[in-house]
Design a protein around this motif. Sequence first.
Motif, PDB file in Angstrom:
ATOM      1  N   SER A  62       0.819  -1.214   0.000  1.00 58.31           N
ATOM      2  CA  SER A  62       0.000   0.000   0.000  1.00 58.31           C
ATOM      3  C   SER A  62       0.854   1.265   0.000  1.00 58.31           C
ATOM      4  O   SER A  62       0.329   2.376  -0.124  1.00 58.31           O
ATOM      5  CB  SER A  62      -0.916   0.005   1.225  1.00 58.31           C
ATOM      6  OG  SER A  62      -0.137  -0.033   2.419  1.00 58.31           O
ATOM      7  N   LYS A  63       2.175   1.096   0.114  1.00 61.16           N
ATOM      8  CA  LYS A  63       3.076   2.249   0.106  1.00 61.16           C
ATOM      9  C   LYS A  63       3.464   2.664  -1.320  1.00 61.16           C
ATOM     10  O   LYS A  63       4.357   3.488  -1.498  1.00 61.16           O
ATOM     11  CB  LYS A  63       4.342   1.926   0.895  1.00 61.16           C
ATOM     12  CG  LYS A  63       4.103   1.723   2.389  1.00 61.16           C
ATOM     13  CD  LYS A  63       5.420   1.500   3.120  1.00 61.16           C
ATOM     14  CE  LYS A  63       5.188   1.342   4.624  1.00 61.16           C
ATOM     15  NZ  LYS A  63       6.471   1.161   5.358  1.00 61.16           N
ATOM     16  N   GLN A  64       2.796   2.101  -2.299  1.00 61.15           N
ATOM     17  CA  GLN A  64       3.104   2.428  -3.684  1.00 61.15           C
ATOM     18  C   GLN A  64       1.808   2.482  -4.494  1.00 61.15           C
ATOM     19  O   GLN A  64       0.783   1.931  -4.092  1.00 61.15           O
ATOM     20  CB  GLN A  64       4.057   1.386  -4.282  1.00 61.15           C
ATOM     21  CG  GLN A  64       3.507  -0.036  -4.225  1.00 61.15           C
ATOM     22  CD  GLN A  64       4.478  -1.076  -4.700  1.00 61.15           C
ATOM     23  OE1 GLN A  64       5.481  -0.785  -5.333  1.00 61.15           O
ATOM     24  NE2 GLN A  64       4.185  -2.334  -4.409  1.00 61.15           N
ATOM     25  N   GLU A  65       1.869   3.154  -5.641  1.00 62.75           N
ATOM     26  CA  GLU A  65       0.711   3.243  -6.521  1.00 62.75           C
ATOM     27  C   GLU A  65       1.163   3.364  -7.969  1.00 62.75           C
ATOM     28  O   GLU A  65       2.268   3.851  -8.242  1.00 62.75           O
ATOM     29  CB  GLU A  65      -0.156   4.452  -6.161  1.00 62.75           C
ATOM     30  CG  GLU A  65       0.537   5.793  -6.362  1.00 62.75           C
ATOM     31  CD  GLU A  65      -0.362   6.976  -6.066  1.00 62.75           C
ATOM     32  OE1 GLU A  65      -1.586   6.760  -5.906  1.00 62.75           O
ATOM     33  OE2 GLU A  65       0.150   8.122  -5.996  1.00 62.75           O
ATOM     34  N   THR A  83       4.028   6.138  -2.149  1.00 64.53           N
ATOM     35  CA  THR A  83       3.045   7.023  -1.519  1.00 64.53           C
ATOM     36  C   THR A  83       3.493   7.449  -0.131  1.00 64.53           C
ATOM     37  O   THR A  83       2.904   8.344   0.469  1.00 64.53           O
ATOM     38  CB  THR A  83       1.685   6.322  -1.425  1.00 64.53           C
ATOM     39  OG1 THR A  83       1.838   5.091  -0.699  1.00 64.53           O
ATOM     40  CG2 THR A  83       1.139   6.022  -2.809  1.00 64.53           C
ATOM     41  N   GLU A  84       4.529   6.795   0.380  1.00 59.81           N
ATOM     42  CA  GLU A  84       5.150   7.186   1.645  1.00 59.81           C
ATOM     43  C   GLU A  84       6.572   6.643   1.659  1.00 59.81           C
ATOM     44  O   GLU A  84       6.963   5.866   0.787  1.00 59.81           O
ATOM     45  CB  GLU A  84       4.350   6.655   2.847  1.00 59.81           C
ATOM     46  CG  GLU A  84       4.100   5.168   2.841  1.00 59.81           C
ATOM     47  CD  GLU A  84       3.226   4.741   4.004  1.00 59.81           C
ATOM     48  OE1 GLU A  84       3.768   4.646   5.132  1.00 59.81           O
ATOM     49  OE2 GLU A  84       2.022   4.512   3.784  1.00 59.81           O
ATOM     50  N   ASP A  85       7.355   7.037   2.636  1.00 61.13           N
ATOM     51  CA  ASP A  85       8.748   6.589   2.701  1.00 61.13           C
ATOM     52  C   ASP A  85       8.809   5.071   2.851  1.00 61.13           C
ATOM     53  O   ASP A  85       8.010   4.465   3.581  1.00 61.13           O
ATOM     54  CB  ASP A  85       9.478   7.247   3.870  1.00 61.13           C
ATOM     55  CG  ASP A  85       9.679   8.746   3.658  1.00 61.13           C
ATOM     56  OD1 ASP A  85       9.451   9.205   2.521  1.00 61.13           O
ATOM     57  OD2 ASP A  85      10.047   9.433   4.630  1.00 61.13           O
ATOM     58  N   ILE A  86       9.795   4.482   2.157  1.00 64.19           N
ATOM     59  CA  ILE A  86       9.976   3.024   2.176  1.00 64.19           C
ATOM     60  C   ILE A  86      11.408   2.728   2.594  1.00 64.19           C
ATOM     61  O   ILE A  86      12.360   3.338   2.110  1.00 64.19           O
ATOM     62  CB  ILE A  86       9.696   2.420   0.778  1.00 64.19           C
ATOM     63  CG1 ILE A  86       8.252   2.693   0.355  1.00 64.19           C
ATOM     64  CG2 ILE A  86       9.992   0.930   0.761  1.00 64.19           C
ATOM     65  CD1 ILE A  86       7.941   2.287  -1.067  1.00 64.19           C
ATOM     66  N   ARG A  87      11.556   1.783   3.501  1.00 65.76           N
ATOM     67  CA  ARG A  87      12.878   1.421   3.999  1.00 65.76           C
ATOM     68  C   ARG A  87      13.506   0.346   3.122  1.00 65.76           C
ATOM     69  O   ARG A  87      12.825  -0.464   2.487  1.00 65.76           O
ATOM     70  CB  ARG A  87      12.780   0.895   5.431  1.00 65.76           C
ATOM     71  CG  ARG A  87      12.151   1.869   6.418  1.00 65.76           C
ATOM     72  CD  ARG A  87      13.064   3.031   6.694  1.00 65.76           C
ATOM     73  NE  ARG A  87      14.287   2.630   7.387  1.00 65.76           N
ATOM     74  CZ  ARG A  87      15.284   3.454   7.698  1.00 65.76           C
ATOM     75  NH1 ARG A  87      15.198   4.740   7.361  1.00 65.76           N
ATOM     76  NH2 ARG A  87      16.355   3.022   8.316  1.00 65.76           N
ATOM     77  N   LYS A  88      14.824   0.350   3.063  1.00 67.23           N
ATOM     78  CA  LYS A  88      15.562  -0.662   2.318  1.00 67.23           C
ATOM     79  C   LYS A  88      15.183  -2.059   2.806  1.00 67.23           C
ATOM     80  O   LYS A  88      15.111  -2.305   4.018  1.00 67.23           O
ATOM     81  CB  LYS A  88      17.072  -0.442   2.479  1.00 67.23           C
ATOM     82  CG  LYS A  88      17.933  -1.492   1.782  1.00 67.23           C
ATOM     83  CD  LYS A  88      19.418  -1.225   2.000  1.00 67.23           C
ATOM     84  CE  LYS A  88      20.265  -2.307   1.333  1.00 67.23           C
ATOM     85  NZ  LYS A  88      21.728  -2.067   1.543  1.00 67.23           N
ATOM     86  N   ARG A 249      17.181   0.103  -1.634  1.00 67.13           N
ATOM     87  CA  ARG A 249      17.685   1.216  -0.820  1.00 67.13           C
ATOM     88  C   ARG A 249      16.477   1.964  -0.268  1.00 67.13           C
ATOM     89  O   ARG A 249      15.333   1.649  -0.609  1.00 67.13           O
ATOM     90  CB  ARG A 249      18.566   2.157  -1.644  1.00 67.13           C
ATOM     91  CG  ARG A 249      17.855   2.818  -2.835  1.00 67.13           C
ATOM     92  CD  ARG A 249      18.704   3.927  -3.421  1.00 67.13           C
ATOM     93  NE  ARG A 249      18.164   4.500  -4.642  1.00 67.13           N
ATOM     94  CZ  ARG A 249      17.199   5.418  -4.698  1.00 67.13           C
ATOM     95  NH1 ARG A 249      16.636   5.858  -3.569  1.00 67.13           N
ATOM     96  NH2 ARG A 249      16.779   5.898  -5.854  1.00 67.13           N
ATOM     97  N   ASP A 250      16.712   2.939   0.602  1.00 69.76           N
ATOM     98  CA  ASP A 250      15.608   3.753   1.101  1.00 69.76           C
ATOM     99  C   ASP A 250      14.993   4.553  -0.049  1.00 69.76           C
ATOM    100  O   ASP A 250      15.702   5.115  -0.886  1.00 69.76           O
ATOM    101  CB  ASP A 250      16.093   4.710   2.192  1.00 69.76           C
ATOM    102  CG  ASP A 250      16.499   3.977   3.468  1.00 69.76           C
ATOM    103  OD1 ASP A 250      16.154   2.788   3.594  1.00 69.76           O
ATOM    104  OD2 ASP A 250      17.165   4.603   4.311  1.00 69.76           O
TER     105      ASP A 250
END
Length: 497
Positions: A62-65, A83-88, A249-250
Amino acid sequence: QAQSGICMRNLNMFASRVLSWGIFFSSSFWRQVQSEDGSCDDTTPQQKIIDWVRSNGGVFSSKQEFRRAIPGDPSSFFGIFATEDIRKGELLTSVPWKCIVHSPIKKRDLGYTEENEYFNCETTDLLIDEMKKGDQSFFEPYITYMRNQPRGKIPSDWSNAGKDLLEEVIGYDFLPPQDAVGLVDMWKRLCHVKADNPMEVQMMVEYHARCDDNILVPVYDLYNHANGLRKNGIYKTTWGVKQEFFASRDILKGEEINHSYSQNDNQSEYTQENYDTPQFLRDYGFVESLPQRWTFDYENVKFDLEEQDGVLKVLWSVEPTAESTIYLQEQLERLEFVVGPRLKEIEEKTEIEIDVPLPSELVTIRQYYNALCTAIKAAVDTAILQFGDPTKKEHEFYPYDEISIPVKGARDAYNHESFRSYNMQINNPKWNLIEEDWSEYQHMQWVGDLSKNDACFFLNGEPQTSSSFRAHYHDIAAHFPTRYFNSVRRVAILGGG
């Protein structure tokens, strides 16, 4: 790359030209271009694929679109964005094996050669079979999406005018890529395809532009390509189980999520070392941005092109020779002074003509032309800086200054003295008649000394020429004038017999 969008207001000339060619696209094509609200941002087909994968146990974070890079701008590309920050290391997508189109483990014995592994006929056949099932196919959301894609994704599926112009740019294989427009014909030959079914050709093109080796992975093929610092995703395939996609990566909110189609740690060493920018055009239909890799097989030159602190840098994998540098200089001149004006003339045409490429083809050709010129110029400048300008070096001359000195081998400069063609007063007992013939006008004789591997030609008893005379006349007829050129590559022999 995942899907290009063209708004209806930009399609007038495109539609007119298509209709003039007698090409018909289904109404679903036009729905792909513009949604009901006229926003040109319709992502319904892609969302159906995502929902279908999720319903079969898959994952789409859900953090992507999936959307346009610039929502509402029909000139911007489609891709997957955070859609929001994503961690490595976070899992972004997981596609279960049953949702992946792949050939059976035991391949059918159809007498294919290893050459056709590039196409994997089995997977292509399976995709076509699923397409024929229509709504009854388990892969229906994925198949319908591909079936409704516009034609012309790769150069091999372009119009004849587009193919011709691209081949003119690359000099008909003088520059890469090889087989730039021949993949459809190659597939038909290697996979024994006899019928010319447009829908089957389209499925082959979709397979070729989306496949990961010999499998087709829904959702995963919506991620765009990127190399260098922009690359931020990596996939992992567990054969027979699933394919997963992770953040390498982040990733910041709003950043596009992508991965490398050529520089992925999970790919073969051969692919990582040899897959290059020209092949991206041939296989996927787009010109990749920097960093780029260029391979010029015609003269065995290979280098990476990167931008460092705003300056283009050439990193040699195979250093150029003097000959290959001259080759690049010649090709750059051809591009700038022959192809460039021709391309500009076509771009400036305002009337619809049958021999003009489609607008999308013309844009891609221009992009590749610019990329070629930039890469070759950078390579030539770097080669001259590092190794010197080969055109400035003095040429060494090797004429036959002393024709009387024997040449090593079966023939030497004294061979001709044994023949009446050289001295009609010499009657050499080794002289033999090899062949003779008569025409209405002349008596022709071929005579020679077989022990010296030499022969002479007579007309009406008069000597004309001897094979051992080559050193005498070749030097002035061929070698001497070519010394005034930096290199000789293509020679037309007129009246050579």
